[in-house]
Design an enzyme around this catalytic site. Sequence first.
Site, PDB file in Angstrom:
ATOM      1  N   ARG A 233       0.861  -1.183   0.000  1.00  0.00           N
ATOM      2  CA  ARG A 233       0.000   0.000   0.000  1.00  0.00           C
ATOM      3  C   ARG A 233       0.892   1.225   0.000  1.00  0.00           C
ATOM      4  NH1 ARG A 233      -3.309  -2.717  -1.818  1.00  0.00           N
ATOM      5  NH2 ARG A 233      -5.219  -3.493  -0.865  1.00  0.00           N
ATOM      6  N   GLU A 262      -3.931   7.331  -4.441  1.00  0.00           N
ATOM      7  CA  GLU A 262      -4.272   6.833  -5.790  1.00  0.00           C
ATOM      8  C   GLU A 262      -5.589   7.430  -6.262  1.00  0.00           C
ATOM      9  OE1 GLU A 262      -4.136   2.544  -5.702  1.00  0.00           O
ATOM     10  OE2 GLU A 262      -2.114   2.567  -4.877  1.00  0.00           O
ATOM     11  N   HIS A 280      -1.117   0.269 -10.059  1.00  0.00           N
ATOM     12  CA  HIS A 280      -1.743  -0.709  -9.149  1.00  0.00           C
ATOM     13  C   HIS A 280      -2.268  -1.929  -9.923  1.00  0.00           C
ATOM     14  CE1 HIS A 280      -3.819  -1.155  -4.993  1.00  0.00           C
ATOM     15  NE2 HIS A 280      -3.581  -2.343  -5.533  1.00  0.00           N
TER      16      HIS A 280
HETATM   17  C1  DGY Z   1      -5.070  -5.231  -3.947  1.00  0.00           C
HETATM   18  O1  DGY Z   1      -5.715  -5.610  -2.981  1.00  0.00           O
HETATM   19  O2  DGY Z   1      -4.191  -4.376  -3.878  1.00  0.00           O
HETATM   20  C2  DGY Z   1      -5.327  -5.824  -5.279  1.00  0.00           C
HETATM   21  O3  DGY Z   1      -4.314  -5.520  -6.175  1.00  0.00           O
HETATM   22  C3  DGY Z   1      -6.638  -5.335  -5.829  1.00  0.00           C
HETATM   23  O4  DGY Z   1      -6.630  -3.964  -5.997  1.00  0.00           O
END
Ligand code: DGY
Length: 328
Positions: A233, A262, A280
């Site tokens: 993330r 994002e 992503h």
């Molecule tokens: C995530 O959970 O990051 C997957 O790539 C779906 O967006």
Amino acid sequence: MTSKPRVVVLAALPALGFDLLRPRFDVAAGGPRVDSGWLRKHTPGAAGIVADPSIPVGPELMDAAGTSLKVVSNFGVGYDNIDIEAARARGVRATNTPGVLTNATAELAVALMLAAGRRIAEADAMIRGDSWSGSQENILGRELAGATVGLVGFGRIAQRVAALLAPFEVRLLCSSRSSGPVRDAERLALDDLLAESDFVSLHVPLTPETRHLVDANAFAKMKRGAILVNTSRGAVVDTQALIDALRSGRLAAAGLDVYEDEPHVPPGLCDLPNTVLLPHIGSATAATRDAMARLCAENVIAVIDGQEPPAAAGGRSRRIRASTTAGS
Ligand code: DGY
């Protein structure tokens, strides 16, 4: 005749997900960029909301659905976009799609290690910009073989990365919260891992504890010329500190699939030649997205039917098998 429960789909759900939902529910398909007018029209009375990690689901959206809401089903892994406390307080189950995207995301992390290490984006831009002289260019990168790779977090995806890296002959380090035994990697404290790794790859969920885990202090501990890869993330990394580290040469390169805000990617990152930037796409293979769509829909169906869903927050969920072949 009783009307079917409504399910509001805000994620870019593949057709297979709709095929499972439509026979049972009144499905309102809005997609990820709906406006407030669309939400006001379709959300009240919904029993389920399908979101994805880019869609914040807080008390306001849950209350717009009202007391009929039973499930928020994330088309993605983790719950950082969902206010879990607000869901719990309203008796709403939160579900997600772990396991089925393990291999696809792990492969992308390895691809970013190779791309950032070998400066693939810069080399590609040279051809497209018509600036290749025809001789052997000095786009000098670094190989994985012989490098030390540090995996921050050692859950399903990191373990798959470890397995994929086996033939590359790297020294593999990991840091993880759990104290259980680790296979295929040497466990170190995070600071030691940062100090020893040539490549650092992030595999932690986004929680209050991991927000900006990699900040200016962390970059200062890293080897000069190290490479950072992030497929977890965006907010695990302090973006401004990352830009500074890339500019100063503390980091040689970064391979990123995720960003703090994002779909906004700061110009500071785009302007740097030593970044490989992806939108992503960690789970973006046809087989994996179909497997996610199936699990996402199964979660909705189970909760609305009053059953335990396959993959819920804090639930007695059935164990989701980490696929080694995408989508299997
Ligand atoms: C995530 O959970 O990051 C997957 O790539 C779906 O967006």
